[in-house]
Design a protein around this motif. Structure first.
Motif, PDB file in Angstrom:
ATOM      1  N   PHE A  92       0.797  -1.230   0.000  1.00 34.79           N
ATOM      2  CA  PHE A  92       0.000   0.000   0.000  1.00 34.79           C
ATOM      3  C   PHE A  92       0.832   1.283   0.000  1.00 34.79           C
ATOM      4  N   GLY A  93       2.025   1.227  -0.603  1.00 31.83           N
ATOM      5  CA  GLY A  93       2.879   2.410  -0.661  1.00 31.83           C
ATOM      6  C   GLY A  93       3.853   2.529   0.487  1.00 31.83           C
ATOM      7  N   GLN A  94       3.905   1.537   1.357  1.00 27.94           N
ATOM      8  CA  GLN A  94       4.802   1.574   2.516  1.00 27.94           C
ATOM      9  C   GLN A  94       6.249   1.809   2.079  1.00 27.94           C
ATOM     10  N   GLY A  95       6.902   2.783   2.705  1.00 23.63           N
ATOM     11  CA  GLY A  95       8.306   3.057   2.424  1.00 23.63           C
ATOM     12  C   GLY A  95       8.556   3.942   1.221  1.00 23.63           C
ATOM     13  N   ILE A  96       7.494   4.416   0.566  1.00 22.25           N
ATOM     14  CA  ILE A  96       7.646   5.270  -0.614  1.00 22.25           C
ATOM     15  C   ILE A  96       7.314   6.710  -0.239  1.00 22.25           C
ATOM     16  N   LYS A  97       8.229   7.607  -0.552  1.00 23.99           N
ATOM     17  CA  LYS A  97       8.065   9.020  -0.204  1.00 23.99           C
ATOM     18  C   LYS A  97       7.564   9.802  -1.417  1.00 23.99           C
ATOM     19  N   VAL A  98       6.440  10.485  -1.231  1.00 29.68           N
ATOM     20  CA  VAL A  98       5.840  11.294  -2.291  1.00 29.68           C
ATOM     21  C   VAL A  98       5.909  12.760  -1.876  1.00 29.68           C
ATOM     22  N   ALA A  99       6.666  13.546  -2.608  1.00 34.25           N
ATOM     23  CA  ALA A  99       6.741  14.981  -2.333  1.00 34.25           C
ATOM     24  C   ALA A  99       5.551  15.673  -2.986  1.00 34.25           C
ATOM     25  N   ALA A 124      -6.385  14.957 -10.538  1.00 34.72           N
ATOM     26  CA  ALA A 124      -6.171  13.686 -11.237  1.00 34.72           C
ATOM     27  C   ALA A 124      -4.730  13.223 -11.048  1.00 34.72           C
ATOM     28  N   ALA A 125      -3.791  14.166 -11.088  1.00 28.64           N
ATOM     29  CA  ALA A 125      -2.368  13.824 -11.006  1.00 28.64           C
ATOM     30  C   ALA A 125      -1.998  13.069  -9.732  1.00 28.64           C
ATOM     31  N   GLY A 183      15.265  12.543  -0.946  1.00 27.95           N
ATOM     32  CA  GLY A 183      14.975  11.149  -1.247  1.00 27.95           C
ATOM     33  C   GLY A 183      13.562  10.867  -1.693  1.00 27.95           C
ATOM     34  N   ALA A 184      12.871  11.866  -2.244  1.00 30.32           N
ATOM     35  CA  ALA A 184      11.512  11.628  -2.733  1.00 30.32           C
ATOM     36  C   ALA A 184      11.554  10.674  -3.921  1.00 30.32           C
ATOM     37  N   HIS A 185      10.787   9.611  -3.834  1.00 24.11           N
ATOM     38  CA  HIS A 185      10.688   8.680  -4.957  1.00 24.11           C
ATOM     39  C   HIS A 185       9.793   9.246  -6.056  1.00 24.11           C
ATOM     40  N   ILE A 186       8.807  10.036  -5.642  1.00 26.67           N
ATOM     41  CA  ILE A 186       7.826  10.601  -6.570  1.00 26.67           C
ATOM     42  C   ILE A 186       7.626  12.062  -6.197  1.00 26.67           C
ATOM     43  N   ILE A 187       7.581  12.931  -7.199  1.00 22.49           N
ATOM     44  CA  ILE A 187       7.319  14.350  -6.978  1.00 22.49           C
ATOM     45  C   ILE A 187       6.027  14.699  -7.700  1.00 22.49           C
ATOM     46  N   ASN A 188       5.018  15.116  -6.954  1.00 22.77           N
ATOM     47  CA  ASN A 188       3.740  15.496  -7.563  1.00 22.77           C
ATOM     48  C   ASN A 188       3.705  17.001  -7.782  1.00 22.77           C
ATOM     49  N   VAL A 190       8.414  12.228 -11.785  1.00 25.33           N
ATOM     50  CA  VAL A 190       7.708  13.502 -11.723  1.00 25.33           C
ATOM     51  C   VAL A 190       6.335  13.303 -12.352  1.00 25.33           C
ATOM     52  N   VAL A 191       5.297  13.513 -11.560  1.00 26.24           N
ATOM     53  CA  VAL A 191       3.916  13.395 -12.036  1.00 26.24           C
ATOM     54  C   VAL A 191       3.343  14.797 -12.101  1.00 26.24           C
ATOM     55  N   ALA A 192       2.865  15.203 -13.280  1.00 24.87           N
ATOM     56  CA  ALA A 192       2.430  16.584 -13.473  1.00 24.87           C
ATOM     57  C   ALA A 192       1.065  16.639 -14.144  1.00 24.87           C
ATOM     58  N   SER A 193       0.230  17.556 -13.684  1.00 25.70           N
ATOM     59  CA  SER A 193      -1.078  17.761 -14.304  1.00 25.70           C
ATOM     60  C   SER A 193      -0.902  18.461 -15.644  1.00 25.70           C
ATOM     61  N   SER A 194      -1.780  18.121 -16.592  1.00 27.24           N
ATOM     62  CA  SER A 194      -1.625  18.634 -17.955  1.00 27.24           C
ATOM     63  C   SER A 194      -2.068  20.077 -18.093  1.00 27.24           C
ATOM     64  N   GLY A 195      -2.952  20.549 -17.216  1.00 24.33           N
ATOM     65  CA  GLY A 195      -3.489  21.898 -17.308  1.00 24.33           C
ATOM     66  C   GLY A 195      -4.985  21.881 -17.537  1.00 24.33           C
ATOM     67  N   ASN A 196      -5.609  23.021 -17.352  1.00 21.19           N
ATOM     68  CA  ASN A 196      -7.069  23.120 -17.406  1.00 21.19           C
ATOM     69  C   ASN A 196      -7.562  24.108 -18.451  1.00 21.19           C
TER      70      ASN A 196
END
Length: 627
Positions: free
Chosen positions: A171-178, A371-372, A266-271, A297-303
């Motif tokens: 369930f995401g244990q040990g994963i850092k999301v900025a 959504a991102a 140490g972020a594994h994922i940057i939102n 890097v997960v990024a929203s496309s825009g609105n």
């Protein structure tokens, strides 16, 4: 009187519009601009690093502050005065890039959440209470997770969030999301035990270590984003970083500093639920640096609702560590506000999504910003369930497992299918009991769906199935075709059982024993949803829903008072989907594990509508996981 629900529509696609000016060598010399690009916030200068350089020497040479020291480049923030002086100096500007560190604002919208504790909101009883309680449902180290908020269940059925969580292990244990945003409500109950150590927190707006949301037109944006990450990956760790002001605006320099800090923490994922229309080299260099250090890097496309995918999302094509995300509607259509085009890679629900809101409240949010973080959560789920050697392929697993949107133009995330793409994915074991010596086409369609959901299915003829066949299984399914199965074979097994053979409902202790307590009805095409808060309702509002493509038989029962009744035969009190939770009082026994009665009869596996399949998947998922 219950509080009115307020919808929050936040548009951050203009949050960081940049004006750029590149200074390049030409014919052995340097072309110097006669004027600097306009900027109220100063400038950014990207320079190559030489072996003899240091942050101090570069700051002295160019008259600015080094905000990022990359592998072969440095990025400096210059005041307008320093940039003007540099322009007129004799310092060589060859191979340098000077850009405005501009400030723009998102359109101002009044936003307000509503109290999750307000009386009268029965939906909270279906899930939010377990989130508000500080994750007590698994704080003791059990394998369970909080039940998903029912307000998002219909949307999450699109991307198969509950189905994916039912087969996930960590369930995401040990994963850092900025989460780089407007900050978050650091004291919100949803974040108890889920934040990175406080010495890693940063606020680049106020220049301190307290990234707390501040009241303004975009109040709650970052809190909602972080909450959506955790709804998908509830054991992930959130690193809160504030780079946007309360009105949703921010400087490029603060965003660069925020990405650098996330990467070096140490972020594994940057939102990044934000963006710019400018292809700014300084920001691209910073994103590339974070990627080189192992961050997605997960990024929203825009609105904007047009073919203008914003950056960093616009850099996604050809880069497997940048994922661009747009919004899909409940009807699987591209949301009207989503920025689209060739750079848009994946869709996730972004319309009226419920999430955390400051001051221990919740709110409804719309936009690609929301959504991102769901895709960031998907990555966290996958990372925690596979070896790090496979992390470089997570984008390909995501795209390969996706399904088409309504017109086939874009891909919609499928979380359960993505997890199954992992090379070391471990399927849960299910037993399917059928009638006869060879499984029929209807039952086979159901077995195939179970396989698609991530189960390793063992089929067993009703003539040979015994209670010991349940040993080591996560689920037992008994088809209505299994007429030779002993009526009480699976009555006492400590494994979830889903059954649609009505004449053994009573023997299983699921209904009374008289003939008016169970049966079947022909000529049916619909089921009436009566429980809108239970997970087996698949998020459907109350009402009638088509379950078969043409009229056929449904099975039904009249369960005891401890059962959860989800759907009824239209115009009757006969339950067509019902279930008992583990430990609930059934008829004549206490439920040793979850028990579900389902409406299918003997030959309907190939006739289920989309709603019918949603009910089937919701019933299976709840039986296995309680979600």
């Amino acid at each position: 009187m219950p509080e009115k629900r307020h919808s929050i529509n936040i548009w951050l696609y203009r949050a960081l519009t940049l004006l750029g000016l590149t200074l390049l060598a030409a014919c052995g010399g340097v072309s110097r601009p006669t004027t600097l690009p306009s900027s109220d916030q100063g400038y950014l200068l990207t320079v190559p690093i030489r072996a003899s350089d240091s942050p101090e020497s570069l700051a002295q040479r160019y008259g600015g502050e080094v905000i990022a020291w990359l592998e072969d480049k440095a990025i400096l923030k210059l005041s307008t005065q320093a940039a003007t002086a540099l322009q007129g100096s004799g310092v060589s500007l060859q191979n340098l890039v000077l850009e405005a560190d501009s400030l723009t604002r998102a359109p101002e919208l009044s936003t307000q959440g509503f109290s999750s504790w307000a009386e009268g909101w029965s939906s909270w009883a279906g899930g939010w209470n377990s989130w508000a309680g500080g994750w007590s449902s698994w704080a003791g180290g059990t394998s369970s997770i909080p039940v998903l908020p029912n307000d998002n269940r219909l949307e999450f059925m699109i991307t198969k969030v509950p189905q994916g969580q039912a087969i996930a292990r960590n369930f995401g244990q040990g994963i850092k999301v900025a989460v780089i945003d407007t900050g978050i409500d650091l004291n919100h109950p949803m974040f108890v035990g889920r934040l990175a150590p406080s010495n890693e927190w940063r606020d680049f707006v106020d220049g301190d270590g307290n990234p707390q949301e501040v009241s303004g037109n975009m109040y709650g944006h970052g809190t909602a984003v972080a909450g959506l990450v955790l709804q998908v990956a509830p054991r992930a760790t959130i690193l809160p970083i504030r780079a946007l002001s309360p009105d949703g605006s921010g400087t490029t320099s603060n965003l660069i500093s925020a990405i650098r800090h996330a990467s070096e923490s140490g972020a594994h994922i940057i939102n990044l639920s934000l963006g710019t229309t400018d292809n700014a080299s300084s920001l691209k260099n910073m994103v590339d640096y974070a990627i080189a250090r192992g961050s997605y890097v997960v990024a929203s496309s825009g609105n904007t609702g047009d073919q203008t995918v914003h950056y960093p999302a616009g850099w996604a094509p050809g880069n497997k560590y940048i994922i661009s995300v747009g919004s899909v509607s409940p009807t699987l259509n591209l949301s009207s506000f989503t920025s689209f085009g060739t750079s848009l890679e994946i869709l996730s629900p972004g319309e009226a999504m419920f999430s955390a809101y400051p001051d221990s409240r919740v709110g409804s949010f719309t936009g690609t910003s929301f959504a991102a973080p769901q895709i960031a959560g998907v990555l966290a789920l996958a990372m925690s369930d596979t070896a790090s050697a496979n992390w470089g392929n997570l984008e390909s697993y995501l795209l390969q497992s996706a399904v088409p949107d309504a017109d086939g133009s874009y891909k919609v995330a499928n979380i359960a299918a993505k997890l199954q793409r992992l090379p070391d994915f471990q399927r849960k074991n299910a037993l399917f009991v059928f009638g006869g010596s060879k499984i029929g086409s209807s039952d086979n369609a159901l077995v195939n769906r179970l396989t698609q959901l991530g189960y390793a299915v063992t089929t067993r003829s009703d003539s040979s199935a015994t209670a010991t066949d349940a040993n080591g299984r996560h689920l037992v399914v008994v088809s209505a075709t299994a007429t030779r199965l002993g009526a009480t074979v699976f009555r006492n097994v400590g494994v979830p059982v889903v059954v649609w053979r009505p004449d053994i409902f009573d023997d299983m202790g699921m209904t009374g024993t008289t003939t008016d307590q169970f049966g079947s009805s022909s000529g049916q095409t619909q089921a009436t949803v009566t429980s809108t808060i239970h997970p087996m309702g698949a998020g459907m509002p109350a009402g009638n829903y088509g379950i078969y493509t043409s009229s056929d038989v449904v099975t039904w029962g009249r369960p005891g008072s401890s059962a959860n009744i989800i759907t009824l035969l239209p115009g009757s009190s006969q339950a067509t989907i019902f279930g008992y939770d583990t430990g609930a009082q059934m008829v004549g026994l206490t439920a040793p594990a979850r028990r579900v009665g389902f409406f299918l009869a003997t030959n309907q596996g190939g006739k289920l509508t989309r709603n019918g399949w949603n009910f089937f998947e919701a019933a299976i998922t709840w039986a296995v996981s309680g979600n």
